[in-house]
Motif scaffolding. Structure first.
Motif, PDB file in Angstrom:
ATOM      1  N   ASP A 130       4.225  -4.892  -7.144  1.00 43.46           N
ATOM      2  CA  ASP A 130       3.883  -4.536  -5.768  1.00 43.46           C
ATOM      3  C   ASP A 130       3.219  -5.678  -4.986  1.00 43.46           C
ATOM      4  N   GLN A 149       0.856  -1.183   0.000  1.00 42.60           N
ATOM      5  CA  GLN A 149       0.000   0.000   0.000  1.00 42.60           C
ATOM      6  C   GLN A 149       0.900   1.244   0.000  1.00 42.60           C
ATOM      7  N   THR A 150       1.338   1.625  -1.167  1.00 44.23           N
ATOM      8  CA  THR A 150       2.257   2.755  -1.294  1.00 44.23           C
ATOM      9  C   THR A 150       2.102   3.397  -2.666  1.00 44.23           C
ATOM     10  N   ASP A 151       2.475   4.660  -2.758  1.00 42.15           N
ATOM     11  CA  ASP A 151       2.451   5.379  -4.041  1.00 42.15           C
ATOM     12  C   ASP A 151       3.805   5.342  -4.732  1.00 42.15           C
ATOM     13  N   THR A 200       6.982   4.185  -6.922  1.00 41.04           N
ATOM     14  CA  THR A 200       7.084   3.499  -8.215  1.00 41.04           C
ATOM     15  C   THR A 200       8.558   3.304  -8.564  1.00 41.04           C
ATOM     16  N   LEU A 244      10.116   1.582  -5.433  1.00 40.61           N
ATOM     17  CA  LEU A 244       9.172   0.520  -5.102  1.00 40.61           C
ATOM     18  C   LEU A 244       9.873  -0.830  -5.099  1.00 40.61           C
TER      19      LEU A 244
END
Length: 414
Positions: free
Chosen positions: A97, A58-60, A62, A66
């Motif tokens: 992810d 659960q992360t933005d 990239t 990431l």
């Protein structure tokens, strides 16, 4: 020549028969014991029972950021699974992810699910148990080499934030010559001894035997410093009873299929069919031996891939034998027909197997979970199929022709 061919042929049959018996029942030869395939084969999650979980970050973040976070999270999960005592867990990053965790044979499934999904807790602890700093004070951790007395040694470099720098300076000043344990989720992953007071917020951890160990420690420390929330997308618990029942049914179905194939080959191709059955037995032994040797876990999709590869092996023999029948019908001798039949069929057999092999490679490289198991067994089966059809079947068929058992072409399916 005839006697020599007979001896070689009978020797092959005896050896194959002995290995087949040992694979099914096991053999005790005094100091040496050959265990059964069932005992040696590692079973996958769907057959041995256990638990699998698919987690999503659960992360933005990239790109490389990431990717680094996912590698850190994977390292943490590996550390936790080691604490469960699970042998050969399957922990892989899927896509960008997601992480799939498969734990075959785990007993306390709920404990495993709870442990896998919780947030990491990283602490630097004094000998008396007091916490010096935590993961939130660590800005970066990297593994590198440094030269000590002219010798390159692996080292982990820690970079702390401002708050961590002050607390760490105070603690290292007090604890000279004493260890500060690095504790992750309650387990000490390293206990470096303080050699000097560290005031600049940069600490060095030495003592790793190689760069791989240093990289692993740096990953674990970074993961504690940069936790990413993981959401459980999918989970399943498979009981060992259900897994063994699936294995028994799959093996039973496979045995029926193999017996029918053996009968079909003998009825339609007579002597070549019997030789094909011996070659197929060798083929199955090769596959099982390779899977045990390289540690491939047997799964339900893997069994499907194994049966499909048996079908490919039969198909190769059928193509070859049909070419031999055509040569016999054209008036050639049996010996000449066998040589010509193999030559004419070779390109067709190779084309069919190579295209299927490419499909297996694609499934293994781009598939996930059970798809990989199917791809692995399919690839092993295709390679073994080409070896047995092109070399072993040809060798044994030429031995039989040399033995001159019969010149009646009906016994060669024509």
């Amino acid at each position: 020549m005839k006697t020599r061919s007979t001896v070689i042929f009978l020797l092959i049959v005896v050896v194959v028969g002995f290995i087949s018996y040992a694979a099914i029942n096991g053999v005790n030869l005094g100091k040496y014991e050959i265990t059964t395939v069932k005992e040696e084969m590692d079973l996958g999650l769907d057959l041995a029972g256990g638990v699998y979980v698919v987690l999503e970050a659960q992360t933005d973040a990239t790109g490389p950021e990431l990717r680094r976070m996912m590698e850190q999270t994977k390292a943490i999960i590996n550390q936790r699974v080691d604490g469960l005592g699970v042998s050969e867990p399957n922990i892989v990053i899927e896509g960008e992810d997601r992480i799939r965790v498969e734990l075959a044979g785990v007993e306390d499934t709920q404990k495993a699910i709870d442990m896998i999904g919780k947030t990491a807790q990283l602490q630097f602890v004094e000998p008396d148990g007091s916490v010096v700093i935590t993961g939130e004070h660590v800005r970066e951790a990297t593994a590198t080499f440094e030269s000590v007395n002219g010798i390159r040694q692996p080292v982990v470099i820690l970079e702390l934030n401002d708050n961590g720098t002050d607390d760490f300076a105070e603690a290292t000043g007090r604890l000279l010559g004493q260890p500060i344990a690095i504790v992750l989720d309650g387990n000490a992953i390293s206990s470096p001894v303080v050699s000097s007071k560290i005031t600049n917020g940069q600490a060095r951890i030495t003592g790793q035997k190689d760069i791989e160990e240093a990289s692993r420690l740096a990953n674990l420390i970074r993961a504690g410093a940069l936790p990413v929330e993981m959401k459980e997308l999918e989970s399943s618990v498979i009981g060992p009873t259900l897994g063994l029942e699936s294995l028994d049914k799959s093996v039973f179905a496979a045995m029926i299929g193999i017996i029918l194939i053996f009968l079909f080959m003998i009825v339609f191709y007579r002597i070549p069919g019997l030789i094909a059955d011996i070659a197929l037995t060798i083929f199955i032994l090769i596959i099982l031996g390779v899977m045990i040797g390289i540690g491939v876990k047997l799964t339900l999709p893997g069994i499907a891939g194994l049966i499909l590869s048996i079908g490919m092996a039969v198909d190769a023999n059928v193509v070859i034998f049909e070419r031999i029948k055509e040569e016999i019908r054209s008036g050639k001798t049996i010996r000449a027909s066998v040589d010509a039949g193999f030559k004419r069929a070779l390109s067709t057999v190779l084309d069919a197997n190579i295209t299927t092999l490419i499909a297996g490679i694609v499934l293994y490289n781009f598939g996930t979970g059970p798809i990989k198991g199917f791809g692995v067994t399919l690839m092993i089966g295709i390679i073994a199929s080409m070896i047995t059809a092109v070399f072993i079947t040809r060798l044994m068929l030429k031995l039989v022709v040399t033995m001159n058992i019969t010149k009646n072409t009906k016994f060669y399916g024509a």
